[in-house]
Design a protein around this motif. Structure first.
Motif, PDB file in Angstrom:
ATOM      1  N   VAL A  69     -20.947  30.149  27.047  1.00  9.05           N
ATOM      2  CA  VAL A  69     -19.692  29.440  26.854  1.00  9.05           C
ATOM      3  C   VAL A  69     -18.652  30.098  27.753  1.00  9.05           C
ATOM      4  O   VAL A  69     -18.394  31.295  27.651  1.00  9.05           O
ATOM      5  N   VAL A  70     -18.059  29.292  28.646  1.00  5.11           N
ATOM      6  CA  VAL A  70     -17.083  29.786  29.611  1.00  5.11           C
ATOM      7  C   VAL A  70     -15.685  29.510  29.077  1.00  5.11           C
ATOM      8  O   VAL A  70     -15.351  28.374  28.743  1.00  5.11           O
ATOM      9  N   HIS A  71     -14.887  30.554  28.978  1.00  2.00           N
ATOM     10  CA  HIS A  71     -13.532  30.439  28.450  1.00  2.00           C
ATOM     11  C   HIS A  71     -12.568  30.005  29.549  1.00  2.00           C
ATOM     12  O   HIS A  71     -12.833  30.188  30.732  1.00  2.00           O
ATOM     13  N   VAL A  72     -11.441  29.445  29.148  1.00  2.00           N
ATOM     14  CA  VAL A  72     -10.422  28.970  30.081  1.00  2.00           C
ATOM     15  C   VAL A  72      -9.184  29.839  29.916  1.00  2.00           C
ATOM     16  O   VAL A  72      -8.583  29.870  28.841  1.00  2.00           O
ATOM     17  N   GLY A  73      -8.824  30.549  30.961  1.00  2.00           N
ATOM     18  CA  GLY A  73      -7.622  31.377  30.970  1.00  2.00           C
ATOM     19  C   GLY A  73      -6.577  30.796  31.905  1.00  2.00           C
ATOM     20  O   GLY A  73      -6.711  29.660  32.388  1.00  2.00           O
ATOM     21  N   ASP A  74      -5.548  31.574  32.184  1.00  2.00           N
ATOM     22  CA  ASP A  74      -4.450  31.115  33.040  1.00  2.00           C
ATOM     23  C   ASP A  74      -4.922  30.693  34.422  1.00  2.00           C
ATOM     24  O   ASP A  74      -4.551  29.625  34.923  1.00  2.00           O
ATOM     25  N   ALA A  75      -5.733  31.536  35.061  1.00  4.18           N
ATOM     26  CA  ALA A  75      -6.182  31.238  36.425  1.00  4.18           C
ATOM     27  C   ALA A  75      -7.025  29.972  36.458  1.00  4.18           C
ATOM     28  O   ALA A  75      -6.869  29.126  37.363  1.00  4.18           O
ATOM     29  N   GLU A  76      -7.892  29.819  35.483  1.00  2.65           N
ATOM     30  CA  GLU A  76      -8.749  28.638  35.427  1.00  2.65           C
ATOM     31  C   GLU A  76      -7.914  27.380  35.165  1.00  2.65           C
ATOM     32  O   GLU A  76      -8.169  26.318  35.740  1.00  2.65           O
ATOM     33  N   ALA A  77      -6.919  27.489  34.291  1.00  2.00           N
ATOM     34  CA  ALA A  77      -6.051  26.350  33.998  1.00  2.00           C
ATOM     35  C   ALA A  77      -5.267  25.927  35.247  1.00  2.00           C
ATOM     36  O   ALA A  77      -5.128  24.725  35.528  1.00  2.00           O
ATOM     37  N   LYS A  78      -4.774  26.892  35.998  1.00  2.00           N
ATOM     38  CA  LYS A  78      -4.046  26.570  37.232  1.00  2.00           C
ATOM     39  C   LYS A  78      -4.962  25.921  38.259  1.00  2.00           C
ATOM     40  O   LYS A  78      -4.572  24.971  38.945  1.00  2.00           O
ATOM     41  N   ALA A  79      -6.190  26.417  38.365  1.00  3.34           N
ATOM     42  CA  ALA A  79      -7.145  25.821  39.306  1.00  3.34           C
ATOM     43  C   ALA A  79      -7.523  24.403  38.876  1.00  3.34           C
ATOM     44  O   ALA A  79      -7.643  23.502  39.717  1.00  3.34           O
ATOM     45  N   ALA A  80      -7.690  24.174  37.568  1.00  2.39           N
ATOM     46  CA  ALA A  80      -7.994  22.829  37.062  1.00  2.39           C
ATOM     47  C   ALA A  80      -6.821  21.888  37.322  1.00  2.39           C
ATOM     48  O   ALA A  80      -7.013  20.723  37.684  1.00  2.39           O
ATOM     49  N   SER A  81      -5.610  22.396  37.161  1.00  2.00           N
ATOM     50  CA  SER A  81      -4.416  21.598  37.443  1.00  2.00           C
ATOM     51  C   SER A  81      -4.379  21.186  38.912  1.00  2.00           C
ATOM     52  O   SER A  81      -4.035  20.038  39.241  1.00  2.00           O
ATOM     53  N   ALA A  82      -4.737  22.100  39.791  1.00  2.00           N
ATOM     54  CA  ALA A  82      -4.777  21.783  41.223  1.00  2.00           C
ATOM     55  C   ALA A  82      -5.829  20.714  41.517  1.00  2.00           C
ATOM     56  O   ALA A  82      -5.594  19.812  42.334  1.00  2.00           O
ATOM     57  N   LEU A  83      -6.991  20.792  40.853  1.00  4.86           N
ATOM     58  CA  LEU A  83      -8.012  19.750  41.018  1.00  4.86           C
ATOM     59  C   LEU A  83      -7.461  18.391  40.617  1.00  4.86           C
ATOM     60  O   LEU A  83      -7.698  17.386  41.295  1.00  4.86           O
ATOM     61  N   LEU A  84      -6.748  18.352  39.501  1.00  2.52           N
ATOM     62  CA  LEU A  84      -6.143  17.096  39.038  1.00  2.52           C
ATOM     63  C   LEU A  84      -5.192  16.535  40.081  1.00  2.52           C
ATOM     64  O   LEU A  84      -5.238  15.336  40.400  1.00  2.52           O
ATOM     65  N   MET A  85      -4.316  17.375  40.590  1.00  4.28           N
ATOM     66  CA  MET A  85      -3.350  16.909  41.589  1.00  4.28           C
ATOM     67  C   MET A  85      -4.055  16.406  42.839  1.00  4.28           C
ATOM     68  O   MET A  85      -3.695  15.354  43.376  1.00  4.28           O
ATOM     69  N   ASP A  86      -5.059  17.149  43.307  1.00  7.20           N
ATOM     70  CA  ASP A  86      -5.805  16.740  44.504  1.00  7.20           C
ATOM     71  C   ASP A  86      -6.515  15.411  44.304  1.00  7.20           C
ATOM     72  O   ASP A  86      -6.657  14.625  45.242  1.00  7.20           O
ATOM     73  N   ALA A  87      -6.970  15.149  43.072  1.00 12.03           N
ATOM     74  CA  ALA A  87      -7.688  13.910  42.762  1.00 12.03           C
ATOM     75  C   ALA A  87      -6.732  12.774  42.394  1.00 12.03           C
ATOM     76  O   ALA A  87      -7.169  11.635  42.215  1.00 12.03           O
ATOM     77  N   GLY A  88      -5.449  13.081  42.254  1.00  7.48           N
ATOM     78  CA  GLY A  88      -4.479  12.058  41.875  1.00  7.48           C
ATOM     79  C   GLY A  88      -4.587  11.640  40.418  1.00  7.48           C
ATOM     80  O   GLY A  88      -4.270  10.510  40.065  1.00  7.48           O
TER      81      GLY A  88
END
Length: 137
Positions: free
Chosen positions: A72-91
């Motif tokens: 089970v992979v946990h989500v921390g600050d860095a992961e949340a910021k990277a996921a947010s960037a993926l969202l923005m890049d994907a529109g």
């Protein structure tokens, strides 16, 4: 039933539907997970996926058993910021796609090759591109 072939080594990612079907003992998903493990692939899921996949009728004993053999992979600050960037890049917007983005971000960090069992092929293609092999479940 024909089995889908998975690559040697690497990582098998379970998104919400993949985890749900594994917990519900869905034969094709159980076969894919078994084959992945046989080939030396690590089976992983996001901590957020556990929340998304759990409901009143979830067999908690089976869920605990499945998770005992899954990283089970946990989500921390860095992961949340990277996921947010993926969202923005994907529109895409976080309100609807937040957990998908976190799962995609986690999948992109795993040992390659990475295979994901998902029912959200279209969304995951937008988030992962061709860096993750997506298998519809």
């Amino acid at each position: 039933m024909a089995r889908r072939k998975l690559s040697h080594e690497g990582t098998l990612v379970l998104d919400c539907e993949g985890l749900s079907r594994f917990v519900n003992d869905h034969e094709p998903v159980v076969a894919l997970v078994t084959e992945a493990r046989r080939r030396g692939m690590e089976v992983v899921t996001s901590a957020l996926t556990i929340i998304e996949a759990t409901h009143r009728r979830t067999d908690r004993a089976r869920l605990a058993w499945v998770l005992s053999g899954t990283r089970v992979v946990h989500v921390g600050d860095a992961e949340a910021k990277a996921a947010s960037a993926l969202l923005m890049d994907a529109g895409l917007h976080g309100h609807k796609y937040a957990i998908d983005a976190a799962v995609a971000e986690m999948a992109l960090r795993q040992q390659r090759p990475v295979v994901m069992l998902t029912s959200d092929i279209d969304d995951m293609v937008r988030l992962c591109g061709d860096r993750v092999r997506l298998v519809a479940v």
